[in-house]
Structure formats: C-alpha cells, structure tokens
Design an enzyme around this catalytic site. Structure first.
Site, PDB file in Angstrom:
ATOM      1  N   ARG A 103       0.882  -1.169   0.000  1.00 30.61           N
ATOM      2  CA  ARG A 103       0.000   0.000   0.000  1.00 30.61           C
ATOM      3  C   ARG A 103       0.921   1.220   0.000  1.00 30.61           C
ATOM      4  O   ARG A 103       1.667   1.433   0.963  1.00 30.61           O
ATOM      5  CB  ARG A 103      -0.902  -0.007   1.233  1.00 30.61           C
ATOM      6  N   HIS A 130      -7.203   0.747  -6.535  1.00 30.05           N
ATOM      7  CA  HIS A 130      -7.452  -0.133  -5.383  1.00 30.05           C
ATOM      8  C   HIS A 130      -8.149  -1.398  -5.906  1.00 30.05           C
ATOM      9  O   HIS A 130      -9.324  -1.637  -5.639  1.00 30.05           O
ATOM     10  CB  HIS A 130      -8.322   0.606  -4.360  1.00 30.05           C
ATOM     11  N   GLN A 133     -10.195  -3.902  -3.608  1.00 26.44           N
ATOM     12  CA  GLN A 133     -11.475  -3.383  -3.150  1.00 26.44           C
ATOM     13  C   GLN A 133     -12.582  -3.652  -4.166  1.00 26.44           C
ATOM     14  O   GLN A 133     -13.653  -4.152  -3.830  1.00 26.44           O
ATOM     15  CB  GLN A 133     -11.360  -1.861  -2.912  1.00 26.44           C
ATOM     16  N   ASP A 225     -17.038   7.172  -1.610  1.00 24.52           N
ATOM     17  CA  ASP A 225     -15.790   7.072  -0.853  1.00 24.52           C
ATOM     18  C   ASP A 225     -15.489   8.461  -0.281  1.00 24.52           C
ATOM     19  O   ASP A 225     -16.137   9.449  -0.679  1.00 24.52           O
ATOM     20  CB  ASP A 225     -14.662   6.608  -1.809  1.00 24.52           C
ATOM     21  N   CYS A 265     -16.155   1.839   0.347  1.00 21.54           N
ATOM     22  CA  CYS A 265     -15.005   0.968   0.630  1.00 21.54           C
ATOM     23  C   CYS A 265     -14.617   0.990   2.103  1.00 21.54           C
ATOM     24  O   CYS A 265     -13.963   0.066   2.579  1.00 21.54           O
ATOM     25  CB  CYS A 265     -13.824   1.372  -0.241  1.00 21.54           C
ATOM     26  N   ARG A 293     -13.551  -8.773   1.256  1.00 16.91           N
ATOM     27  CA  ARG A 293     -12.127  -8.505   1.014  1.00 16.91           C
ATOM     28  C   ARG A 293     -11.316  -9.752   1.381  1.00 16.91           C
ATOM     29  O   ARG A 293     -10.357 -10.117   0.702  1.00 16.91           O
ATOM     30  CB  ARG A 293     -11.652  -7.311   1.869  1.00 16.91           C
TER      31      ARG A 293
HETATM   32  N1   CP Z   1     -11.116  -0.244   2.297  1.00 14.29           N
HETATM   33  C1   CP Z   1      -9.857  -0.346   2.773  1.00 14.29           C
HETATM   34  O1   CP Z   1      -8.903  -0.597   2.035  1.00 14.29           O
HETATM   35  O2   CP Z   1      -9.739  -0.175   4.121  1.00 14.29           O
HETATM   36  P1   CP Z   1      -8.393   0.073   4.923  1.00 14.29           P
HETATM   37  O3   CP Z   1      -7.843   1.410   4.485  1.00 14.29           O
HETATM   38  O4   CP Z   1      -8.790   0.060   6.362  1.00 14.29           O
HETATM   39  O5   CP Z   1      -7.424  -1.036   4.589  1.00 14.29           O
HETATM   40  N1  NVA Z   2      -9.751   6.681  -1.462  1.00 12.99           N
HETATM   41  C1  NVA Z   2      -9.412   6.251  -0.127  1.00 12.99           C
HETATM   42  C2  NVA Z   2      -9.655   4.780   0.020  1.00 12.99           C
HETATM   43  C3  NVA Z   2      -9.345   4.212   1.379  1.00 12.99           C
HETATM   44  C4  NVA Z   2      -9.552   2.729   1.458  1.00 12.99           C
HETATM   45  C5  NVA Z   2      -7.970   6.609   0.168  1.00 12.99           C
HETATM   46  O1  NVA Z   2      -7.125   6.429  -0.713  1.00 12.99           O
HETATM   47  O2  NVA Z   2      -7.700   7.076   1.267  1.00 12.99           O
END
Ligand code: CP
Ligand code: NVA
Length: 306
Positions: A103, A130, A133, A225, A265, A293
C-alpha cells in the site's frame, strides 16, 4: 512472465470471473469448516506506507487461514525509498518471502517493486488504484444479484483510486459505469480512455457527469468514498465545500431504481460523503463487501502464489 495484480487493467474478464468463482468456493468451504491449507509454509510481506484496518487484517487473516504467514512492514519500519531504495527493498524481500502486498502513496512505487522482484506483487491501494477493493465489490454484487450483465454502477464523489479501479472493472464484467463528480475531480484520464475502449468492445457505457441526481437515475449500485483520500489531508477543508452536493443521502437514494444497493469501501466519514441513515440502512452492502475482502484476496493469493 511473472504474475502481479497491480491494476484492474491487468485482468481479463475470464480471470476476474475465475477469481470470483474461487473466492465463493473458498468462502463456502471456510463457513463449512473445510478450509484447506493451500499456501502452507508460504509467506506474504505486507508493506504499508499508509494506515489500514481492512487491508491489513484481511491479508493477515487470509494467509493464516490458508496455512501461511504474513509479515507486517509499517511506514516507520522499512522507510521505503528513504532508508533503502524501492528496488533494493524488493530485491531483498525476493530472497525471503513468496509474495509482496504493498500500500503506497505513488502507484509507481508498486510498479517499481514489481519490476525488481521475481515473486508476485499485489496492489493493496495506491494513489491510482485499489483493485482488491473493487473485486470485493464484484463478489458482493455476484452474491446479491442473479447476473451482473447490464447492471448500472454509479460512483458519486471523487474520481479517486477506488473510482478508477471500479471504472476499469465494470466493462470487464458487462456493467455500465457512471461517475458524478465536481468539475476537476474526474477519474484519471488515461484510465478513462482504457475503460472506454474496453466498454466499446463489450457494448457497455462509461459516462462522466456532474449532477448526482441525473447520474443515479437507473442505478443498481451507488458507490461512494471519502472526499479527501489518504495523503490529501491538506485539501480536506476545500474539498468539503466542493463535494457538499455529492453526499449520498436518503434523498439521493430515492432518485435511484427501487432496490438500488449502496456501498462504500470504508473507512467512511459519516455525515460527509454518506449519511448514517444510508450507511446503516438496509440498502447498504459496505460491511458485506468488507467481509468479502478476505475471501477475494484469498483467491488472489492462491492464484498468484500456488
Ligand atoms: N477499504 C480499505 O482498504 O480499508 P483500509 O484502508 O482500512 O485497509
Ligand atoms: N480513497 C481512499 C480509500 C481508502 C480505502 C484513500 O485512498 O484514502
């Protein structure tokens, strides 16, 4: 060629369907107490430059359920690109573990990791996409609808990483995609072109609109989101003003098809992009999607690591 999951664009419709089928099988076996240790003795390294609840827990629990092991590498531990270059981190990890999930802030960091290691690399969220997701979104829809063909998926809000991946996914599964966003907050231009080309071939549509009420007409799923993603905290105040009209609330939901589903998400900023009434209401599948997930990522891990 080695297998990675960096973008939804890496996946063919057949591969996506295969992942969904495998996820359903793994989920059903788990619920019956018949889970198999398909990744016994295998290790996944998990690199996080940003916080996480769902991604961290589901990859960790998923590896454990498959008989393997996950190693968490947090933002202050390896200091990717600062203490050591991305390429050197990748080359070292490749000597010890069987796959890497990352990530990151920059999407290029994941591309760079993958370029420097022979083992599979999985995108656990970047500034651009993502994929895990939206595969969980598709899995949840598969469980709730007889067929995905021709469904109208409407994203209301920022043209961000989740929106980009959903836009790439929809045409691959025969679904139409609409986004309602403020001007200047459209999804990534290059990915929009890619999605449009795919949609043309598949006979589905991609529309970018600015009026949320017009966008949700005929919606089977409304997705939203946060207005400011991780890394955009400095813009949060400005974005709250720009995105005000894009809240997913009871009034917006009334303009969609009867029986329209809603998802997010998570984490959600309650009272901003979505109201409590909708997030906690009967139309919302966000928690089912969060559960999925786990199952879709187990399918991804098994497909890439076996
Ligand atoms: N939706 C998602 O990826 O959640 P987190 O940021 O908690 O991993
Ligand atoms: N768009 C959000 C998604 C989090 C799971 C971010 O990148 O923070």
């Amino acid at each position: 060629m080695k297998n990675d999951l960096i973008s939804v664009a890496d996946l063919t419709p057949e591969q996506i369907t295969g992942l969904l089928d495998l996820a359903l099988e793994l989920k059903s076996k788990l619920k019956q107490g018949r889970a198999e240790p398909l990744l016994e003795g295998k290790t996944l390294a998990m690199i996080f430059e940003k916080p996480s609840l769902r991604t961290r827990v589901t990859f960790d629990v998923g590896m454990a359920q498959l008989g393997g092991h996950a190693v968490y590498l947090g933002p202050n531990q390896i200091q990717l690109g600062k203490r050591e270059s991305v390429a050197d981190v990748a080359r070292n990890l490749g000597r010890w573990v069987d796959a890497v999930m990352a990530r990151t802030f920059s999407h290029q960091t994941i591309v760079e990791l993958a370029r420097n290691v022979e083992i599979p690399v999985i995108n656990g969220l970047s500034d651009l996409e993502h994929p895990c997701q939206v595969l969980a979104t598709a899995l949840s829809l598969r469980e709730k609808r007889d067929s995905l063909d021709g469904l109208n998926v409407v994203f209301v809000g920022d043209g961000n990483n989740v929106a980009n991946s959903l836009m790439l996914l929809c045409p691959r599964l025969g679904m139409n995609f609409v986004i309602a966003c403020p001007e200047g907050y459209e999804p990534n231009r290059e990915l929009t072109e890619q999605a449009r080309l795919f949609a043309q071939r598949r006979g589905t549509t991609i529309h970018i609109l600015h009026d949320p009420y017009q966008a949700v007409k005929g919606a089977d799923l409304i997705y939203t989101d946060v207005w400011a993603s991780m890394g955009q905290e400095a813009e949060a105040e400005k974005r709250r003003k720009v995105f005000g009209p894009y809240q997913v609330n009871g009034r917006l939901l009334e303009s969609a098809k009867p029986g329209c589903l809603v998802s997010h998400c998570l984490p959600a900023h309650r009272g901003e992009e979505i109201t409590d009434e909708v997030l906690d209401g009967p139309s919302c599948m966000a928690l089912d999607e969060a559960e999925n997930r786990l199952h879709i990522q187990k399918a991804i891990l098994v497909s890439l690591m076996r």
